[in-house]
Scaffold this motif. Structure first.
Motif, PDB file in Angstrom:
ATOM      1  N   SER A 271       0.815  -1.217   0.000  1.00 45.88           N
ATOM      2  CA  SER A 271       0.000   0.000   0.000  1.00 45.88           C
ATOM      3  C   SER A 271       0.847   1.264   0.000  1.00 45.88           C
ATOM      4  O   SER A 271       0.483   2.263  -0.620  1.00 45.88           O
ATOM      5  CB  SER A 271      -0.927   0.011   1.227  1.00 45.88           C
ATOM      6  N   THR A 272       1.998   1.223   0.702  1.00 50.84           N
ATOM      7  CA  THR A 272       2.806   2.434   0.864  1.00 50.84           C
ATOM      8  C   THR A 272       4.176   2.348   0.218  1.00 50.84           C
ATOM      9  O   THR A 272       4.879   3.356   0.137  1.00 50.84           O
ATOM     10  CB  THR A 272       2.995   2.738   2.359  1.00 50.84           C
ATOM     11  N   ALA A 273       4.584   1.157  -0.210  1.00 44.65           N
ATOM     12  CA  ALA A 273       5.913   0.908  -0.791  1.00 44.65           C
ATOM     13  C   ALA A 273       7.035   1.070   0.233  1.00 44.65           C
ATOM     14  O   ALA A 273       8.213   1.095  -0.136  1.00 44.65           O
ATOM     15  CB  ALA A 273       6.168   1.807  -2.001  1.00 44.65           C
TER      16      ALA A 273
ATOM     17  N   VAL B  65       9.689  -0.208   2.967  1.00 42.03           N
ATOM     18  CA  VAL B  65      10.451  -1.455   3.042  1.00 42.03           C
ATOM     19  C   VAL B  65      10.947  -1.661   4.474  1.00 42.03           C
ATOM     20  O   VAL B  65      11.404  -0.711   5.128  1.00 42.03           O
ATOM     21  CB  VAL B  65      11.638  -1.436   2.052  1.00 42.03           C
ATOM     22  N   PHE B  66      10.856  -2.926   4.954  1.00 44.85           N
ATOM     23  CA  PHE B  66      11.247  -3.259   6.324  1.00 44.85           C
ATOM     24  C   PHE B  66      12.097  -4.532   6.314  1.00 44.85           C
ATOM     25  O   PHE B  66      11.993  -5.365   5.423  1.00 44.85           O
ATOM     26  CB  PHE B  66      10.011  -3.487   7.204  1.00 44.85           C
ATOM     27  N   ASP B  67      12.910  -4.673   7.356  1.00 45.61           N
ATOM     28  CA  ASP B  67      13.752  -5.863   7.509  1.00 45.61           C
ATOM     29  C   ASP B  67      12.943  -7.010   8.096  1.00 45.61           C
ATOM     30  O   ASP B  67      12.102  -6.816   8.981  1.00 45.61           O
ATOM     31  CB  ASP B  67      14.938  -5.563   8.436  1.00 45.61           C
ATOM     32  N   GLY B  68      13.242  -8.226   7.610  1.00 48.33           N
ATOM     33  CA  GLY B  68      12.650  -9.414   8.205  1.00 48.33           C
ATOM     34  C   GLY B  68      13.277  -9.714   9.558  1.00 48.33           C
ATOM     35  O   GLY B  68      14.343  -9.193   9.909  1.00 48.33           O
ATOM     36  N   GLY B  69      12.598 -10.558  10.334  1.00 42.40           N
ATOM     37  CA  GLY B  69      13.082 -10.866  11.672  1.00 42.40           C
ATOM     38  C   GLY B  69      12.794  -9.772  12.675  1.00 42.40           C
ATOM     39  O   GLY B  69      13.432  -9.714  13.736  1.00 42.40           O
ATOM     40  N   THR B  70      11.832  -8.896  12.355  1.00 41.95           N
ATOM     41  CA  THR B  70      11.492  -7.781  13.242  1.00 41.95           C
ATOM     42  C   THR B  70       9.985  -7.750  13.465  1.00 41.95           C
ATOM     43  O   THR B  70       9.220  -8.448  12.789  1.00 41.95           O
ATOM     44  CB  THR B  70      11.947  -6.429  12.656  1.00 41.95           C
ATOM     45  N   VAL B  71       9.551  -6.905  14.405  1.00 39.86           N
ATOM     46  CA  VAL B  71       8.135  -6.717  14.695  1.00 39.86           C
ATOM     47  C   VAL B  71       7.802  -5.243  14.509  1.00 39.86           C
ATOM     48  O   VAL B  71       8.463  -4.365  15.081  1.00 39.86           O
ATOM     49  CB  VAL B  71       7.783  -7.160  16.129  1.00 39.86           C
ATOM     50  N   LEU B  72       6.786  -4.977  13.706  1.00 40.95           N
ATOM     51  CA  LEU B  72       6.298  -3.607  13.529  1.00 40.95           C
ATOM     52  C   LEU B  72       5.195  -3.373  14.556  1.00 40.95           C
ATOM     53  O   LEU B  72       4.179  -4.074  14.550  1.00 40.95           O
ATOM     54  CB  LEU B  72       5.750  -3.402  12.113  1.00 40.95           C
ATOM     55  N   ARG B  73       5.394  -2.423  15.418  1.00 43.48           N
ATOM     56  CA  ARG B  73       4.437  -2.157  16.497  1.00 43.48           C
ATOM     57  C   ARG B  73       3.408  -1.119  16.062  1.00 43.48           C
ATOM     58  O   ARG B  73       3.743  -0.118  15.431  1.00 43.48           O
ATOM     59  CB  ARG B  73       5.178  -1.658  17.743  1.00 43.48           C
ATOM     60  N   ASN B  74       2.140  -1.393  16.410  1.00 40.85           N
ATOM     61  CA  ASN B  74       1.039  -0.443  16.184  1.00 40.85           C
ATOM     62  C   ASN B  74       0.999   0.040  14.733  1.00 40.85           C
ATOM     63  O   ASN B  74       0.874   1.231  14.460  1.00 40.85           O
ATOM     64  CB  ASN B  74       1.159   0.748  17.135  1.00 40.85           C
ATOM     65  N   TYR B  75       1.091  -0.906  13.806  1.00 44.10           N
ATOM     66  CA  TYR B  75       1.104  -0.548  12.390  1.00 44.10           C
ATOM     67  C   TYR B  75      -0.318  -0.220  11.941  1.00 44.10           C
ATOM     68  O   TYR B  75      -1.261  -0.959  12.222  1.00 44.10           O
ATOM     69  CB  TYR B  75       1.663  -1.713  11.573  1.00 44.10           C
ATOM     70  N   SER B  76      -0.470   0.877  11.228  1.00 46.21           N
ATOM     71  CA  SER B  76      -1.797   1.371  10.856  1.00 46.21           C
ATOM     72  C   SER B  76      -2.471   0.453   9.841  1.00 46.21           C
ATOM     73  O   SER B  76      -1.841  -0.022   8.888  1.00 46.21           O
ATOM     74  CB  SER B  76      -1.676   2.778  10.268  1.00 46.21           C
ATOM     75  N   ALA B  77      -3.766   0.192  10.045  1.00 46.73           N
ATOM     76  CA  ALA B  77      -4.572  -0.599   9.105  1.00 46.73           C
ATOM     77  C   ALA B  77      -6.017  -0.143   9.248  1.00 46.73           C
ATOM     78  O   ALA B  77      -6.773  -0.669  10.066  1.00 46.73           O
ATOM     79  CB  ALA B  77      -4.443  -2.088   9.377  1.00 46.73           C
ATOM     80  N   SER B  78      -6.410   0.836   8.452  1.00 44.99           N
ATOM     81  CA  SER B  78      -7.773   1.354   8.519  1.00 44.99           C
ATOM     82  C   SER B  78      -8.759   0.297   8.058  1.00 44.99           C
ATOM     83  O   SER B  78      -8.376  -0.770   7.572  1.00 44.99           O
ATOM     84  CB  SER B  78      -7.890   2.610   7.648  1.00 44.99           C
ATOM     85  N   LEU B  79     -10.045   0.591   8.192  1.00 42.63           N
ATOM     86  CA  LEU B  79     -11.066  -0.390   7.833  1.00 42.63           C
ATOM     87  C   LEU B  79     -10.984  -0.790   6.360  1.00 42.63           C
ATOM     88  O   LEU B  79     -11.371  -1.896   5.992  1.00 42.63           O
ATOM     89  CB  LEU B  79     -12.456   0.164   8.164  1.00 42.63           C
ATOM     90  N   ALA B  80     -10.462   0.091   5.525  1.00 40.87           N
ATOM     91  CA  ALA B  80     -10.364  -0.214   4.094  1.00 40.87           C
ATOM     92  C   ALA B  80      -9.020  -0.848   3.732  1.00 40.87           C
ATOM     93  O   ALA B  80      -8.754  -1.074   2.555  1.00 40.87           O
ATOM     94  CB  ALA B  80     -10.568   1.048   3.277  1.00 40.87           C
ATOM     95  N   GLU B  81      -8.176  -1.155   4.734  1.00 38.63           N
ATOM     96  CA  GLU B  81      -6.842  -1.682   4.445  1.00 38.63           C
ATOM     97  C   GLU B  81      -6.649  -3.050   5.083  1.00 38.63           C
ATOM     98  O   GLU B  81      -7.184  -3.333   6.151  1.00 38.63           O
ATOM     99  CB  GLU B  81      -5.766  -0.732   4.999  1.00 38.63           C
ATOM    100  N   VAL B  82      -5.837  -3.857   4.420  1.00 37.54           N
ATOM    101  CA  VAL B  82      -5.363  -5.114   5.009  1.00 37.54           C
ATOM    102  C   VAL B  82      -3.853  -5.128   4.880  1.00 37.54           C
ATOM    103  O   VAL B  82      -3.320  -4.814   3.813  1.00 37.54           O
ATOM    104  CB  VAL B  82      -6.000  -6.354   4.324  1.00 37.54           C
TER     105      VAL B  82
END
Length: 673
Positions: free
Chosen positions: A652-654, A656-673
């Motif tokens: 959705s946003t392009a 990029v993140f590293d694997g082996g990590t945890v994204l905390r409180n990542y936004s996901a509105s009702l229209a997003e997965v």
């Protein structure tokens, strides 16, 4: 100079020595004797203490190249240990023999280095053996328990301490892993969980996978019970009341959990979405009008692709209206069913192996003397009595069930299904009622050929001959067949019996080799008292977009605001353009390598304990991670990104993140997965 004084030597008389020795002998004899006894006891206690300290509580009973099996005398358990690290990958508590009696070093199979045998003389005999390995890095051990008395109940319990377990049986509120599930000991047989909530679900395999890389596989001919005790253990056992029935299974140890998971494949096609018909169903004419009306509305809302699915009752009404051409009156020909009126939508019909005892099918078979061979029947106790059809309840009616052990009955049933498919112009056929064992349900000993889940297995093998546009409601040792599996219905709520159980079910089905399944309808098909929640509908829709088939029971225009209708169109297009190519790609990999299409997070992080318990994310292949929101009212979530060294991009946003990590409180509105 003074000199020391010389003392005159005095001779002790012999008599003095003799009398002195005689006087000292008696007390010293007692002292020496006491000292000897004390020394003996001290040595004995020392030897016993040394043995207690030096003899380990764990003893090797069978060693292979990459590991082996030990007996733990403290717990009365078998340990499966991997070498050279010495890591214990499974602990199996033995419940059928006295734990206080450990097997001694002697081995009844000592002449064979690949076996270990020991008998608890009044209880059971244990035989361990090295077995051929399916892969170079995997080592397998056969375990066979044989009861030595009719009243001995065999049971082996696999510990859940520091290990997550997957596979086995589906349950009503599916969990991933199964550590948090509870189930009393019951026969390992599928059932309809909508009518039997405490039973096992429609898909089950005699295969369990542990996060340490261990697998447990039970042979299909072994009578089996399974119990689940939350966060303690799961137990495999022999059914009570069966005299001298052995318990056999295969233990295999692999380097990690991902290396252990491999399955043989089959690849049916899919066409999505599915729109279930719930219109008027009091007559064939009303069903036809209702189908045409639904098709027109779908076209008007630009949802004209997919399949219209009829339930069993509507299928039966249309089937009854299809008279043979020679018997149909000429003036009624205009009322014949024309499937082209639905195009480009396709038609799906539903059948089952049951027939009501009031139906023309059953009465005709009864009249012609074919009821006993065409339907499951009770065996007569005496030779002179005829067989009596075994009756059971199906959808509130007293019914007989197809006899899958009769070639003639199967041929008749399949021929009838083919004729009906042709007459109605159906593309897909759904077969309900494959699960369950009607003999066990009525406490009647089943014949050997129908023990356990062999009914579902035999029916699936027969239905596979109808082609790969066939759907069946249960899977038991049939993952190699080109059939779709219909998932169990879920409740219209946010719990594990509803939305939260969807992803655990996806992972469970795929792990057991059933990669092409039809999930329950968006929003759940077991409606509660409250009206359908639009937020639940949208979150459900977001998940099924990434599954093999999208199924709808309630059209979006009946439940939600106009934007949800437009969002549904977007999800269907995303499924067609983005997801289907992925399913084809990883379906081919499944055919080639046996890797599941839908994978848990630990597939890319097989040694990370955090990944073992993640039940709200799934992978499509190694390429796409789906992390939806499954909590009501929530517009954010934590996302575990597996695979250290991988890079992940948010589509959705392009970003990029590293694997082996945890994204905390990542936004996901009702229209997003």
């Amino acid at each position: 100079r003074t000199m020391p004084l010389a003392r005159p030597a005095r001779h002790v008389p012999d008599a003095a020595w003799t009398s002195g020795l005689r006087e000292m002998t008696e007390p010293w004899k007692g002292a020496v004797g006491c000292l000897g006894v004390a020394v003996f006891f001290a040595m004995t206690i020392g030897i016993i203490s040394w043995q207690a300290l030096e003899t380990p509580p764990e003893e090797w009973v069978l060693r292979g190249r990459a590991g082996g099996v030990l007996w733990d005398r403290r717990r009365g358990a078998l340990l499966l240990r991997a070498l050279p690290a010495g890591r214990t990958v499974a602990v199996i508590a033995v419940g059928s023999v006295p734990a206080a009696e450990p097997p001694p070093p002697r081995d009844r199979c000592w002449q064979d280095g690949g076996q270990f045998c020991y008998a608890w003389e009044e209880d059971a005999e244990l035989q361990l053996s090295l077995e051929p390995s399916p892969a170079p890095a995997t080592e397998c051990y056969g375990v066979r328990w044989t009861p030595l008395r009719p009243d001995v109940v065999l049971k082996d319990c696999f510990s859940m301490a520091n290990i997550s377990w997957y596979g086995g049986a589906s349950i009503r509120a599916q969990r991933w892993p199964l550590n948090s599930a509870d189930s009393p000991a019951q026969p390992f047989v599928s059932s309809d969980v909508s009518t039997n909530p405490a039973g096992f679900g429609p898909v089950l395999e005699r295969y369990f996978l542990g996060s340490t890389g261990v697998t447990v596989t039970v042979a299909p001919d072994v009578p089996l019970t399974l119990s689940l005790e939350s966060n303690r253990h799961f137990c495999l056992g022999a059914p009570a009341g069966r005299a001298a029935v052995p318990l056999r299974y295969l233990l295999c140890a692999s380097p990690d959990v991902a290396a252990a998971q491999r399955h043989p494949p089959a690849l049916p096609p899919c066409r999505s979405p599915i729109w279930r018909y719930h219109g008027p169903a009091s007559s064939a004419a009303k069903v036809k009008r209702g189908l045409r009306s639904l098709a027109k509305r779908l076209k008007r809302h630009r949802l004209q692709e997919g399949v219209l699915a009829l339930g069993e009752r509507c299928t039966a009404l249309l089937a009854a209206a299809q008279e043979p051409p020679q018997r149909r009156r000429r003036q009624d020909s205009t009322h014949a069913w024309d499937p082209s009126l639905l195009e480009p939508l396709r038609l799906s019909i539903t059948l089952s192996p049951y027939t009501s005892i009031a139906s023309p099918l059953f009465l005709r078979a009864l009249r012609d003397g074919e009821a006993a061979s065409r339907w499951l029947s009770l065996q007569p106790r005496s030779g002179g009595c005829p067989q009596i059809p075994l009756l059971s309840t199906w959808k509130g009616q007293l019914c007989a069930r197809l006899n899958v052990t009769s070639e003639a009955a199967l041929s008749w049933y399949l021929a009838r299904a083919r004729r009906l498919r042709q007459a109605l112009g159906a593309t897909y056929m759904v077969f309900e009622g494959a699960e369950g064992n009607v003999f066990l349900e009525q406490a009647v000993p089943p014949p050997a050929e129908l023990a356990g889940d062999r009914y579902a297995r035999a029916l699936a093998a027969a239905l596979a001959t109808l082609g790969n546009a066939t759907v069946i409601s249960a899977g038991a040792s049939s993952s190699h067949l080109p059939l779709f599996i219909q998932m169990s219905p879920l409740r219209s709520d946010w719990g594990h019996a509803g939305l939260k159980g969807l992803i655990p079910s996806v992972l469970h089905y795929s792990l057991l080799g059933y990669n092409f399944f039809i999930p329950d309808a968006v929003g759940g098909s077991l409606a509660g008292d409250a009206p359908l929640d639009p937020e639940l509908y949208v979150r459900w829709l977001q998940i099924v977009t990434f599954l093999p088939v999208m199924a709808f029971s309630t059209p979006p225009w009946l439940c939600c605001d106009a934007w949800v209708l437009n969002f549904t169109r977007q999800c269907i297009q995303r499924h067609r353009d983005f997801v289907v190519p992925l399913l084809i790609k990883y379906g081919e990999e499944w055919l080639r390598l046996g890797y599941p299409v839908f994978r848990p997070a630990w597939w890319l992080s097989p040694t990370d304990p955090t990944a073992f318990t993640i039940e709200d994310e799934f992978l499509i292949g190694d390429e796409v991670l789906v992390a939806p929101v499954t909590e009501k009212g929530q517009t954010w979530r934590d996302i575990y990104l597996p695979g250290e060294g991988h890079l992940w991009m948010d589509t959705s946003t392009a970003r990029v993140f590293d694997g082996g990590t945890v994204l905390r409180n990542y936004s996901a509105s009702l229209a997003e997965v």
